[in-house]
Motif scaffolding. Structure first.
Motif, short mmCIF file in Angstrom:
data_model
loop_
_atom_site.label_atom_id
_atom_site.label_comp_id
_atom_site.label_asym_id
_atom_site.label_seq_id
_atom_site.Cartn_x
_atom_site.Cartn_y
_atom_site.Cartn_z
N LEU A 254 0.76 -1.36 -0.03
CA LEU A 254 -0.02 -0.02 0.04
C LEU A 254 0.73 1.40 -0.26
O LEU A 254 2.03 1.23 0.26
N LYS A 255 0.07 2.37 -0.46
CA LYS A 255 0.88 3.64 -0.39
C LYS A 255 0.17 4.99 0.26
O LYS A 255 -1.08 4.62 -0.05
N ILE A 256 0.75 5.93 0.59
CA ILE A 256 -0.20 7.11 1.25
C ILE A 256 -0.38 7.90 0.06
O ILE A 256 0.59 8.35 -0.61
N ILE A 257 -1.53 8.50 -0.09
CA ILE A 257 -1.64 9.72 -0.95
C ILE A 257 -1.98 10.91 0.10
O ILE A 257 -3.05 10.80 0.76
N ASP A 258 -1.10 11.81 0.19
CA ASP A 258 -1.21 13.30 1.05
C ASP A 258 -2.57 13.77 0.62
O ASP A 258 -2.78 13.90 -0.58
N ILE A 259 -3.19 14.25 1.51
CA ILE A 259 -4.38 15.29 1.26
C ILE A 259 -3.82 16.64 1.75
O ILE A 259 -3.47 16.99 2.75
N ASN A 260 -3.78 17.47 0.64
CA ASN A 260 -3.02 18.79 0.80
C ASN A 260 -3.41 19.61 2.15
O ASN A 260 -4.61 19.82 2.21
N SER A 261 -2.45 19.99 3.00
CA SER A 261 -2.76 20.83 3.88
C SER A 261 -3.79 20.39 4.93
O SER A 261 -4.31 21.23 5.60
N GLN A 262 -4.09 19.06 4.95
CA GLN A 262 -5.01 18.26 5.94
C GLN A 262 -4.37 17.35 6.74
O GLN A 262 -3.70 16.57 6.02
N GLY A 263 -4.62 17.30 8.05
CA GLY A 263 -4.16 15.82 8.76
C GLY A 263 -5.49 15.66 9.51
O GLY A 263 -6.41 16.42 9.96
N ILE A 264 -5.32 14.50 9.44
CA ILE A 264 -6.29 13.64 10.49
C ILE A 264 -5.68 13.00 11.79
O ILE A 264 -5.16 12.02 11.46
N GLU A 265 -5.85 13.63 13.09
CA GLU A 265 -4.99 13.23 14.15
C GLU A 265 -5.92 12.86 15.41
O GLU A 265 -6.94 13.45 15.40
N ARG A 266 -5.34 11.99 16.08
CA ARG A 266 -6.19 11.55 17.13
C ARG A 266 -5.25 10.86 18.27
O ARG A 266 -3.87 10.67 17.93
N TRP A 267 -5.54 11.16 19.55
CA TRP A 267 -4.63 10.49 20.55
C TRP A 267 -5.37 9.29 21.14
O TRP A 267 -6.65 9.35 21.16
N PHE A 268 -4.51 8.26 21.47
CA PHE A 268 -4.83 7.23 22.39
C PHE A 268 -4.47 7.48 24.03
O PHE A 268 -3.36 7.83 24.06
N TYR A 269 -5.22 7.11 24.88
CA TYR A 269 -5.11 7.71 26.14
C TYR A 269 -5.06 6.11 27.03
O TYR A 269 -5.81 5.39 26.84
N PHE A 270 -4.24 6.09 28.07
CA PHE A 270 -4.37 5.37 29.13
C PHE A 270 -5.51 5.88 30.10
O PHE A 270 -5.74 7.12 30.32
N VAL A 271 -6.61 4.93 30.24
CA VAL A 271 -7.78 5.26 31.06
C VAL A 271 -7.84 4.42 32.31
O VAL A 271 -7.82 3.08 32.20
N LYS A 272 -8.12 5.03 33.39
CA LYS A 272 -8.29 4.49 34.66
C LYS A 272 -9.34 5.25 35.60
O LYS A 272 -9.51 6.34 35.33
N ARG A 273 -9.77 4.44 36.68
CA ARG A 273 -10.65 5.06 37.49
C ARG A 273 -10.01 5.94 38.27
O ARG A 273 -8.63 6.07 38.55
#
Length: 294
Positions: A254-273
């Motif tokens: 597979l290969k990546i096709i860049d979307i000009n001037s756009q990024g889709i980011e997120r964070w994964f978190y440690f979650v606890k009580r």
């Protein structure tokens, strides 16, 4: 008492004497006897027995709240006095989002068990909402999710950043410059995840932020692996986590096709009580961080 409360907690989790017995490696009559003893001791009915199932009574639900609190105190007390020298617990249960459970966590756990084979694991792969519910109900020790950081009963700590990228078959030469604009994205034949997927939620928010009503979705599949296997045999496109395609990029699948001037980011978190956290679980979290960073 601790053993009976633990049995009650597991029965309440599965709503099944049989499944509880299997998890606890005891006989079903032993489980039934422990529940009966609790009901007699506290002069209450904890479960409604139906023909092929059981469910918690109102008092059973209240009893479960106290059970979680008491078992947490037992755990804290044992760690303080009995297991001070132990670095990790004998059993760890935690939940992770699908992306992490498929592409990151298995390598970490394999590495961990080569060094500490005495620790056993139960790892639940599910969406963020269900994992958070399991944490709140004390069924698992912690989670790693795409946290919303909104529930005050839960504590969130950033773990790793993820990026959603546009990918296609390595041999697809439609865009020789390797990039497109946001308008072009709307017209591409897209293979997407099913509704309820955390990845799809992130993509939907990205579309909304860019005033895009919808993509040209031609196929919907319920896993990243299914989407990748589709793309190996097609010139269609998909928006996938960068963590899911590392090997595909290296192996020219597979290969990546860049979307000009756009990024889709997120964070994964440690979650606890929020509140007390076992130092042994904290040690394990540190191991995950170090293993991922190296």
């Amino acid at each position: 008492m601790k053993t009976k409360l633990h049995i009650f907690k597991i029965v309440a989790k599965h709503l099944s004497f049989t499944k509880a017995a299997e998890q606890l490696f005891v006989s079903q009559p032993a489980v039934s006897k422990a529940i009966k003893n609790l009901e007699e001791e506290y002069k209450t009915t904890l479960f409604i027995r139906k023909r092929n199932s059981i469910e918690l009574t109102a008092e059973g639900k209240s009893f479960l709240v106290y059970t979680h609190k008491i078992l947490a105190i037992y755990s804290e007390m044992e760690e303080q006095f009995l297991h001070k020298k132990e670095l990790f617990p004998e059993f760890i249960s935690f939940g992770v989002s699908t992306t992490l459970s498929n592409y990151i966590i298995p390598k970490v756990i394999a590495k961990f068990r080569t060094q500490f084979p005495q620790t056993k694991f139960e790892i639940i792969s599910d969406n963020s909402t269900n994992i958070e519910e399991l944490i709140l109900n004390d069924y698992i020790d912690f989670g790693i999710t795409e946290g919303s950081v909104t529930n005050t009963k839960l504590h969130f700590e950033k773990f790793i950043k993820d990026e959603i990228v546009l990918v296609t078959n390595y041999k697809n030469n439609s865009f020789k410059k390797g990039s497109i604009d946001i308008k072009t994205l709307q017209n591409l034949p897209i293979i997407e995840r099913e509704k309820g997927s955390g990845t799809k939620d992130i993509i939907d928010q990205f579309l909304k932020d860019n005033n895009i009503k919808k993509l040209n979705s031609v196929v919907s599949l319920n896993s990243t692996e299914a989407i990748k296997n589709y793309l190996y045999h097609s010139d269609d496109y998909a928006l996938l986590s960068i963590h899911a395609i590392n090997n595909d990029l290296i192996n020219n699948k597979l290969k990546i096709i860049d979307i000009n001037s756009q990024g889709i980011e997120r964070w994964f978190y440690f979650v606890k009580r929020t509140g007390y956290q076992s130092s042994k679980i904290e040690n394990f979290e540190k191991f995950i961080r170090m293993s991922y960073n190296h």
